[in-house]
Design an enzyme around this catalytic site. Structure first.
Site, PDB file in Angstrom:
ATOM      1  N   CYS A 133       0.793  -1.162  -0.081  1.00  0.00           N
ATOM      2  CA  CYS A 133      -0.174   0.265   0.022  1.00  0.00           C
ATOM      3  C   CYS A 133       0.908   1.432  -0.023  1.00  0.00           C
ATOM      4  O   CYS A 133       0.245   2.522   0.191  1.00  0.00           O
ATOM      5  CB  CYS A 133      -1.074   0.066   1.274  1.00  0.00           C
ATOM      6  N   LYS A 198      -9.140  -0.936  10.319  1.00  0.00           N
ATOM      7  CA  LYS A 198      -8.875  -1.741   9.264  1.00  0.00           C
ATOM      8  C   LYS A 198      -7.882  -2.870   9.498  1.00  0.00           C
ATOM      9  O   LYS A 198      -6.883  -2.516   9.929  1.00  0.00           O
ATOM     10  CB  LYS A 198      -8.404  -0.947   7.848  1.00  0.00           C
ATOM     11  N   LYS A 251     -13.618  -2.257   9.306  1.00  0.00           N
ATOM     12  CA  LYS A 251     -13.518  -3.317   8.213  1.00  0.00           C
ATOM     13  C   LYS A 251     -12.687  -4.502   8.682  1.00  0.00           C
ATOM     14  O   LYS A 251     -11.435  -4.224   9.083  1.00  0.00           O
ATOM     15  CB  LYS A 251     -12.836  -2.678   7.123  1.00  0.00           C
TER      16      LYS A 251
HETATM   17  C1  PBG Z   1      -7.042  -1.450  -0.413  1.00  0.00           C
HETATM   18  C2  PBG Z   1      -8.242  -2.034   0.005  1.00  0.00           C
HETATM   19  C3  PBG Z   1      -8.613  -3.446   0.191  1.00  0.00           C
HETATM   20  C4  PBG Z   1      -9.937  -3.821   0.222  1.00  0.00           C
HETATM   21  C5  PBG Z   1     -10.409  -2.386   0.307  1.00  0.00           C
HETATM   22  N1  PBG Z   1      -9.519  -1.497  -0.005  1.00  0.00           N
HETATM   23  C6  PBG Z   1      -7.657  -4.770   0.215  1.00  0.00           C
HETATM   24  C7  PBG Z   1      -6.657  -4.843   1.212  1.00  0.00           C
HETATM   25  O1  PBG Z   1      -6.296  -4.096   2.094  1.00  0.00           O
HETATM   26  O2  PBG Z   1      -5.891  -5.884   0.868  1.00  0.00           O
HETATM   27  C8  PBG Z   1     -10.819  -4.901   0.755  1.00  0.00           C
HETATM   28  C9  PBG Z   1     -12.157  -4.826   0.357  1.00  0.00           C
HETATM   29  C10 PBG Z   1     -12.795  -6.144   0.082  1.00  0.00           C
HETATM   30  O3  PBG Z   1     -12.211  -7.195   0.609  1.00  0.00           O
HETATM   31  O4  PBG Z   1     -13.937  -6.269  -0.239  1.00  0.00           O
HETATM   32  N2  PBG Z   1      -6.118  -1.331   0.356  1.00  0.00           N
END
Ligand code: PBG
Length: 325
Positions: A133, A198, A251
């Site tokens: 990221c 997250k 999340k």
């Molecule tokens: C980007 C991001 C991710 C998701 C949303 N934004 C992937 C990750 O962090 O690997 C996952 C969303 C989903 O699984 O529906 N960083």
């Protein structure tokens, strides 16, 4: 069972008929609660199905616009855009390019479906060749260099017409950096919906197929949160609030209902929850096997996420659930 006549309290009285159940129901879903994710790719007329996410596909801008008209007609709260660029590089240059794929989609949506709310995901993992990221320095993501990319991306999204920006990278200080950059660039009125809590979750699996963003080495545990932690989530939320987040998100959603509830109880801002790709895929897969009922599991999962305290739900079920409502 002593002197009392058996039993005085009969909770079943209020469950007896559909009318009574409707009357006493505490949680109601509305299409305006839902945000529908789209994966945008370059090209025209491109629709590439995502195997692990039935009904979802990588779409070119023209098809995103077409689908978004339907979403708008259903009264869905909005859409969130993820971009899959043609070229990925070490510097995630596609993320903050004014001609980038999300920027194109954003501008097209604002032009063609002006009433629809457009949120952009602000992150670099879809744009880096290594799938992390941010900027890699000594085998880890460098926080402060990455902040510059994120701030530029957010400003570039705002310029393209984004209504809300949603940083999902989990760098320290990114909400503050993005707020300052937006204000400087003349966008003091663009809100930030931060993915405050997250987690480093296995439930992102299908998304990484959809967004072609699987890390080429290592994992995201040096920046996303440990699923075991609650107090750390509260700290992340508090920091994002101090830095100027207008709304905060948790999340994934279903395995983290306690965190959603904690967010709702501790912060007086709208709370979002992301029912992620793996949650969606599990329900779809079980339903396809005939093991659960798709519609009921979908509505139950969304209702419970709202009951826990999420007002805004990012969900791949947004259209189907809105149709049922
Ligand atoms: C980007 C991001 C991710 C998701 C949303 N934004 C992937 C990750 O962090 O690997 C996952 C969303 C989903 O699984 O529906 N960083």
């Amino acid at each position: 069972m002593g002197e009392m006549p058996f039993p005085i309290d009969r909770p079943r009285r209020l469950r007896r008929t559909p009318a009574i159940r409707d009357l006493v129901r505490e949680t109601h879903l509305q299409p305006s609660n839902f945000i529908l994710p789209y994966f945008v790719v370059e090209g025209e007329g491109v629709r590439k199905e995502i195997k692990s996410m039935p009904g979802h596909a990588q779409l070119s801008v023209d098809l995103v616009v077409k689908e978004a008209r339907e979403a708008d007609a259903l009264g869905i709260g909005g859409v969130i855009l993820f971009g899959i660029p043609k070229h990925k590089d070490e510097e995630a240059s596609g993320a903050y390019d004014d001609a980038g794929i999300v920027q194109q989609a954003c501008a097209a949506l604002k032009r063609e479906v002006p009433g629809l709310l457009v949120i952009t995901d602000v992150c670099n993992c879809e744009y880096t060749s290594h799938g992390h990221c941010g900027k890699i320095v000594d085998d880890d993501v460098d926080n402060d260099i990455t902040l510059g990319w994120l701030a530029q991306a957010a400003v570039s999204h705002a310029r393209a017409g984004a209504d809300i920006v949603a940083p999902s990278d989990m760098m320290d200080g990114r909400v503050g950096a993005i707020r300052a950059a937006l204000d400087d660039a003349g966008f003091p009125n663009i809100p930030i919906l931060s993915y405050a809590a997250k987690y480093a979750s296995s439930f992102y699996g299908p998304f990484r197929e959809a967004a072609e963003s699987t890390p080429q080495f290592g994992d995201r545990r040096s920046y996303q949160m440990d699923p075991a932690n609650t107090r750390e989530a509260l700290k992340e939320m508090a920091l994002d609030m101090e830095e100027g987040a207008d709304m905060i998100m948790v999340k994934p959603a279903m395995p983290y209902l306690d965190i959603i509830k904690a967010a709702h109880e501790n912060f007086d801002v709208p709370i979002g929850a992301y029912q992620v790709s793996g949650e969606f895929a599990m329900i779809q897969a079980a339903a396809r096997n005939g093991w659960i009922d798709l519609e009921r599991a979908m509505m139950e999962s969304l209702t419970c996420i709202k009951r826990a305290g999420a007002h805004i739900i990012l969900t791949y079920f947004a259209k189907e659930a809105s149709r049922l409502l």
